[in-house]
Design a protein around this motif. Structure first.
Motif, PDB file in Angstrom:
ATOM      1  N   LYS A   1      -4.840   6.365   6.621  1.00  0.00           N
ATOM      2  CA  LYS A   1      -3.478   5.394   5.706  1.00  0.00           C
ATOM      3  C   LYS A   1      -2.003   5.765   6.522  1.00  0.00           C
ATOM      4  O   LYS A   1      -1.382   4.925   6.631  1.00  0.00           O
ATOM      5  CB  LYS A   1      -3.452   5.655   4.285  1.00  0.00           C
ATOM      6  CG  LYS A   1      -2.251   4.878   3.664  1.00  0.00           C
ATOM      7  CD  LYS A   1      -1.990   5.252   2.031  1.00  0.00           C
ATOM      8  CE  LYS A   1      -0.847   4.679   1.400  1.00  0.00           C
ATOM      9  NZ  LYS A   1       0.090   4.975   2.072  1.00  0.00           N
TER      10      LYS A   1
ATOM     11  N   TRP B   1     -12.048   1.903   9.688  1.00  0.00           N
ATOM     12  CA  TRP B   1     -11.025   0.991   9.654  1.00  0.00           C
ATOM     13  C   TRP B   1     -10.860  -0.414   9.126  1.00  0.00           C
ATOM     14  O   TRP B   1      -9.829  -0.909   8.930  1.00  0.00           O
ATOM     15  CB  TRP B   1     -10.498   0.720  11.126  1.00  0.00           C
ATOM     16  CG  TRP B   1     -11.495  -0.101  12.182  1.00  0.00           C
ATOM     17  CD1 TRP B   1     -12.719  -0.780  11.546  1.00  0.00           C
ATOM     18  CD2 TRP B   1     -11.537  -0.211  13.519  1.00  0.00           C
ATOM     19  NE1 TRP B   1     -13.224  -1.596  12.708  1.00  0.00           N
ATOM     20  CE2 TRP B   1     -12.630  -0.960  13.724  1.00  0.00           C
ATOM     21  CE3 TRP B   1     -10.579   0.107  14.611  1.00  0.00           C
ATOM     22  CZ2 TRP B   1     -12.887  -1.728  15.134  1.00  0.00           C
ATOM     23  CZ3 TRP B   1     -10.878  -0.070  15.808  1.00  0.00           C
ATOM     24  CH2 TRP B   1     -11.974  -0.992  16.016  1.00  0.00           C
TER      25      TRP B   1
ATOM     26  N   ASN C   1      -1.932   3.848   9.634  1.00  0.00           N
ATOM     27  CA  ASN C   1      -1.735   2.599   9.454  1.00  0.00           C
ATOM     28  C   ASN C   1      -0.573   2.164   8.997  1.00  0.00           C
ATOM     29  O   ASN C   1       0.294   1.230   9.414  1.00  0.00           O
ATOM     30  CB  ASN C   1      -2.585   2.115   8.347  1.00  0.00           C
ATOM     31  CG  ASN C   1      -3.056   0.521   8.132  1.00  0.00           C
ATOM     32  OD1 ASN C   1      -3.606   0.146   8.943  1.00  0.00           O
ATOM     33  ND2 ASN C   1      -2.254   0.063   7.197  1.00  0.00           N
ATOM     34  N   ASP C   2       0.187   3.025   8.070  1.00  0.00           N
ATOM     35  CA  ASP C   2       1.468   2.961   7.540  1.00  0.00           C
ATOM     36  C   ASP C   2       2.579   3.101   8.610  1.00  0.00           C
ATOM     37  O   ASP C   2       3.555   2.354   8.595  1.00  0.00           O
ATOM     38  CB  ASP C   2       1.800   3.712   6.133  1.00  0.00           C
ATOM     39  CG  ASP C   2       1.232   3.580   5.106  1.00  0.00           C
ATOM     40  OD1 ASP C   2       0.732   2.520   5.260  1.00  0.00           O
ATOM     41  OD2 ASP C   2       1.074   4.338   4.235  1.00  0.00           O
TER      42      ASP C   2
ATOM     43  N   ARG D   1       0.797  -1.102   0.005  1.00  0.00           N
ATOM     44  CA  ARG D   1      -0.030   0.207  -0.003  1.00  0.00           C
ATOM     45  C   ARG D   1       0.887   1.169  -0.063  1.00  0.00           C
ATOM     46  O   ARG D   1       0.297   2.397  -0.318  1.00  0.00           O
ATOM     47  CB  ARG D   1      -1.007  -0.026   1.119  1.00  0.00           C
ATOM     48  CG  ARG D   1      -2.111  -0.999   1.144  1.00  0.00           C
ATOM     49  CD  ARG D   1      -2.873  -1.008   2.643  1.00  0.00           C
ATOM     50  NE  ARG D   1      -3.522   0.296   2.771  1.00  0.00           N
ATOM     51  CZ  ARG D   1      -4.428   0.748   2.297  1.00  0.00           C
ATOM     52  NH1 ARG D   1      -5.290   0.019   1.693  1.00  0.00           N
ATOM     53  NH2 ARG D   1      -4.923   2.045   2.849  1.00  0.00           N
TER      54      ARG D   1
ATOM     55  N   TYR E   1      -7.847  -0.775   6.945  1.00  0.00           N
ATOM     56  CA  TYR E   1      -6.622  -0.066   7.524  1.00  0.00           C
ATOM     57  C   TYR E   1      -6.231  -1.258   8.637  1.00  0.00           C
ATOM     58  O   TYR E   1      -6.803  -1.034   9.947  1.00  0.00           O
ATOM     59  CB  TYR E   1      -6.721   1.160   7.978  1.00  0.00           C
ATOM     60  CG  TYR E   1      -6.932   2.159   6.943  1.00  0.00           C
ATOM     61  CD1 TYR E   1      -6.226   2.443   5.876  1.00  0.00           C
ATOM     62  CD2 TYR E   1      -8.334   2.359   6.984  1.00  0.00           C
ATOM     63  CE1 TYR E   1      -6.584   3.294   4.910  1.00  0.00           C
ATOM     64  CE2 TYR E   1      -8.956   3.480   5.913  1.00  0.00           C
ATOM     65  CZ  TYR E   1      -7.767   3.965   4.689  1.00  0.00           C
ATOM     66  OH  TYR E   1      -8.166   4.656   3.781  1.00  0.00           O
TER      67      TYR E   1
END
Length: 545
Positions: free
Chosen positions: A359, A107, A362-363, A19, A110
């Motif tokens: 994101k 979510w 999440n990353d 991603r 994610y």
């Protein structure tokens, strides 16, 4: 009572490397903003690892920290304006103001966020409408917990005091102050490390009681009686009963001891008037022999200065202090037990790219990015030995300690979510300061010598480790979420006002018994039984199957 500053890493979550935008060009990188209601250090605009993370994730964040205001004032300012940063330190006040977006609404796309915790723990964060509005930044552990650094509260003491006394076994409050008295009598001054030839008067013991940080003054009785940090109460684990540590016999004995030491000149005569910055300046000068505080509240600010005074023995170590030797201490509870649902990081209604913000979080939880955040780049910021163990060379440690270098180089995004524990390799900790070998090797000489003298390898060894007290722990996560309109919250506020008013007077008075009686009369007039009845209900709710 207050949340702790810690670091973490993900284990066993879905990796989202696919991603990430590995070849993002500068013009493609999204810019987000964040506000955190605590003091902190801004990251340089051209920070090297921040830019590396931006290239890999396609986003960066400009962090803003609390400056010149209280947390309540800053949050009230945002609410009044109706304009927010993209990310913010989420709490009940912002939720009530309609400033936050529901994390769980988004979510499913994610998984690093959704799988951060099991559903049972996430449910603690659900608000009255059934949604989750903030993500915990600290206290989440996946896999094996790493027990080397004690971030929480303790009675701290400088290594020079222990060395002077031959590294004695100090375990009670009386022994602690007796040692400070004896050392000060023979060593009233120290050489000014920054102005050779000049002398500074030692401060045997100081207390921080500025604003919400007054927990350093008011809550030691719970620890001295052998309880962990439930913050707003103590819990009898055998009977599942909420108790009030403010009115205990131990509380009276402790504050009488502080009063005696204040009148002897051992307790800092300026403790009541000093603010947080003045407190940190005193610690950074090396003059303060001892204090009770949470590690995170002073270490990040003063350890850089104290490391330069290692030859004088100005580093701090924690001691397992209780009221009597018969009491087992619970200063340190196994990592991951103290998870507060009272606050976390939120996405605000002002954010124009909610999916991009999700994101980004999440990353940041991806293991590749987490290693960049806390370890840096292999062969530049750390190395790997033949057994796969991460370590730093003395030169790399020195560079990491250098404030100017670290501001330009490292980007921890320290108040964004992380998970505490081991990396997925099962060998390495999420951060260098929690890596057992690296922790010990990186210690300054005076602290290392002290730990060796006590046959310890880290701060936790000095205190011992306790298991999770129970499903209710910590209770302060509930008291911090009481709605202002509730009767229990009103009483809790009144109780705190009385304590802030009277406890300094109790310490400084010429007539302790009379002042203590006056304090208790005013405290009981708040009807604390209303607050503790509410806490008892919550204890029973959390403890039920």
């Amino acid at each position: 009572m207050r949340k702790k500053i810690v670091a973490g890493i993900v284990v066993g979550v879905v990796l989202l490397t696919a991603r990430m935008t590995n070849d993002s060009k500068s013009g493609d990188i999204k810019e987000f903003t964040a506000f955190f209601d605590v003091s902190g250090n801004e990251i340089d605009e051209d920070n090297e690892i921040m830019e590396l993370i931006a290239q890999k994730t396609g986003a960066r964040c400009r962090e803003q920290w609390l400056v010149g205001k209280s947390s309540e004032e800053a949050i009230a300012g945002f609410i009044a304006s109706g304009e927010y940063t993209d990310f913010i330190s989420g709490n009940e006040a912002l939720y009530d103001a309609g400033a936050l977006l529901p994390i769980d609404y988004y979510w499913d796309d994610y998984p690093n966020i959704k799988n951060l915790m099991p559903a049972e723990k996430w449910n603690r964060f659900r608000q009255s409408d059934g949604h989750i509005y903030w993500i915990p930044q600290f206290g989440v552990v996946h896999g094996k917990a790493v027990e080397v650094l004690h971030e929480g509260e303790a009675f701290w003491i400088q290594t020079r005091v222990l060395k002077w006394a031959g590294y004695p076994d100090i375990r009670t409050i009386d022994e602690y102050f007796a040692l400070l008295e004896a050392y000060t009598a023979e060593n009233p001054v120290m050489e000014d490390p920054f102005h050779p030839g000049e002398l500074l008067k030692n401060i045997p013991f100081t207390v921080l009681c500025d604003d919400w940080r007054y927990f350093c003054l008011e809550n030691p009785p719970q620890f001295l009686d052998g309880y962990p940090n439930d913050g707003s109460c103590i819990v009898d684990a055998k009977t599942l009963t909420v108790l009030d540590y403010n009115t205990s016999e131990t509380a009276k004995r402790y504050f009488k001891k502080l009063n005696e030491e204040y009148n002897k000149g051992i307790v800092d005569q300026e403790f009541f008037t000093q603010n947080y910055q003045e407190y940190l300046q005193k610690l950074a000068s090396g003059r303060v022999l001892g204090m009770v505080d949470q590690w995170w509240q002073f270490a990040y600010s003063v350890n850089g200065s104290l490391e330069k005074m290692s030859e004088q023995g100005c580093g701090y170590v924690p001691l397992p202090i209780t009221m009597d030797r018969s009491i087992k201490n619970q200063w340190h509870v196994k990592r991951g037990a103290e998870l507060s649902a009272a606050d976390g990081i939120s996405i605000t209604v002002s954010c124009e790219d909610v999916e991009g913000a999700m994101k980004f979080i999440n990353d940041l939880l991806d293991e590749e990015i987490l290693k960049l955040r806390y370890w840096g780049v292999e062969e530049i910021d750390y190395n790997v030995n033949e057994n796969g163990v991460y370590y730093r060379t003395p030169e790399q440690r020195e560079a990491a300690r250098n404030l100017e270098y670290s501001s330009a180089r490292f980007c921890m995004y320290s108040y964004f979510p992380r998970i505490e524990g081991m990396l997925s390799d099962g060998i390495n900790a999420f951060s260098p300061e929690y890596q057992p070998g690296e922790f010990f090797d990186a210690l300054v000489p005076d602290v290392k010598e002290c730990l060796i003298a006590y046959e310890c390898r880290n701060y936790v060894d000095m205190l011992g480790t306790n298991e999770d007290p129970g499903p209710w722990y910590p209770m302060y996560s509930y008291s911090e979420m009481l709605t202002p309109e509730s009767e229990a919250a009103r009483v809790w506020d009144q109780m705190n006002r009385v304590k802030r008013d009277y406890l300094p007077r109790v310490v400084m008075t010429d007539d302790f018994d009379a002042m203590w009686q006056q304090y208790m009369q005013n405290y009981k007039a708040c009807h604390p039984e209303i607050f503790f009845a509410e806490m008892q209900k919550e204890l029973e709710r959390r403890s039920s199957p």
